[in-house]
Scaffold this motif. Structure first.
Motif, short mmCIF file in Angstrom:
data_model
loop_
_atom_site.label_atom_id
_atom_site.label_comp_id
_atom_site.label_asym_id
_atom_site.label_seq_id
_atom_site.Cartn_x
_atom_site.Cartn_y
_atom_site.Cartn_z
N GLU A 120 -51.22 12.53 8.62
CA GLU A 120 -51.99 12.87 7.41
C GLU A 120 -51.14 12.73 6.15
O GLU A 120 -51.60 12.20 5.14
CB GLU A 120 -52.55 14.29 7.51
N VAL A 121 -49.90 13.20 6.23
CA VAL A 121 -49.00 13.08 5.08
C VAL A 121 -48.74 11.60 4.76
O VAL A 121 -48.75 11.20 3.60
CB VAL A 121 -47.67 13.83 5.34
N ASP A 122 -48.54 10.79 5.80
CA ASP A 122 -48.34 9.35 5.59
C ASP A 122 -49.55 8.74 4.92
O ASP A 122 -49.42 7.93 3.99
CB ASP A 122 -48.08 8.63 6.92
N ASP A 123 -50.75 9.10 5.37
CA ASP A 123 -51.98 8.57 4.77
C ASP A 123 -52.08 8.97 3.30
O ASP A 123 -52.43 8.15 2.44
CB ASP A 123 -53.21 9.08 5.52
N ILE A 124 -51.77 10.22 3.00
CA ILE A 124 -51.83 10.69 1.62
C ILE A 124 -50.82 9.94 0.77
O ILE A 124 -51.12 9.53 -0.37
CB ILE A 124 -51.59 12.22 1.56
N VAL A 155 -49.64 6.91 1.21
CA VAL A 155 -50.13 5.55 1.00
C VAL A 155 -51.27 5.54 -0.02
O VAL A 155 -51.29 4.71 -0.93
CB VAL A 155 -50.59 4.92 2.35
N LEU A 156 -52.21 6.47 0.12
CA LEU A 156 -53.32 6.53 -0.83
C LEU A 156 -52.85 6.82 -2.25
O LEU A 156 -53.36 6.24 -3.22
CB LEU A 156 -54.34 7.58 -0.38
N ASN A 157 -51.87 7.69 -2.39
CA ASN A 157 -51.33 7.98 -3.73
C ASN A 157 -50.67 6.74 -4.32
O ASN A 157 -50.82 6.47 -5.51
CB ASN A 157 -50.32 9.13 -3.68
N GLY A 158 -49.96 5.97 -3.49
CA GLY A 158 -49.34 4.74 -3.96
C GLY A 158 -50.38 3.73 -4.40
O GLY A 158 -50.23 3.09 -5.45
N LEU A 159 -51.45 3.60 -3.62
CA LEU A 159 -52.53 2.69 -4.00
C LEU A 159 -53.18 3.12 -5.30
O LEU A 159 -53.47 2.30 -6.18
CB LEU A 159 -53.59 2.63 -2.89
N TYR A 160 -53.40 4.41 -5.46
CA TYR A 160 -54.01 4.93 -6.68
C TYR A 160 -53.13 4.63 -7.89
O TYR A 160 -53.61 4.19 -8.94
CB TYR A 160 -54.26 6.44 -6.55
N ARG A 161 -51.81 4.87 -7.74
CA ARG A 161 -50.90 4.59 -8.86
C ARG A 161 -50.92 3.12 -9.22
O ARG A 161 -50.93 2.76 -10.41
CB ARG A 161 -49.48 5.03 -8.51
N ASN A 162 -50.92 2.24 -8.22
CA ASN A 162 -50.96 0.80 -8.49
C ASN A 162 -52.26 0.40 -9.19
O ASN A 162 -52.23 -0.37 -10.16
CB ASN A 162 -50.81 -0.01 -7.20
N LEU A 163 -53.38 0.91 -8.70
CA LEU A 163 -54.66 0.58 -9.33
C LEU A 163 -54.74 1.11 -10.75
O LEU A 163 -55.25 0.44 -11.65
CB LEU A 163 -55.82 1.13 -8.49
#
Length: 57
Positions: free
Chosen positions: A16-20, A22-30
């Motif tokens: 779950e932490v890994d997923d979060i 990754v999602l935070n990284g994607l959000y920052r990039n977007l």
């Protein structure tokens, strides 16, 4: 809980932490891409307006 159940829960939490992460990284990039696109569009609109103003003089 026995040790195997605890291990399984720990692995689930790590996933779950890994997923979060990754999602935070994607959000920052977007978000960065959106901000750059908006800046570019604003600059292009300013250039177009300046060109129109120069032509009308």
């Amino acid at each position: 809980m026995n040790i195997n159940e605890i291990r399984e829960q720990l692995h689930l939490l790590i996933d779950e932490v890994d997923d979060i992460y990754v999602l935070n990284g994607l959000y920052r990039n977007l978000s960065a891409e959106k901000r750059h696109r908006q800046e570019y569009e604003r600059e292009q609109a300013q250039k177009a307006q300046a060109a129109r103003n120069n032509r009308s003089k």
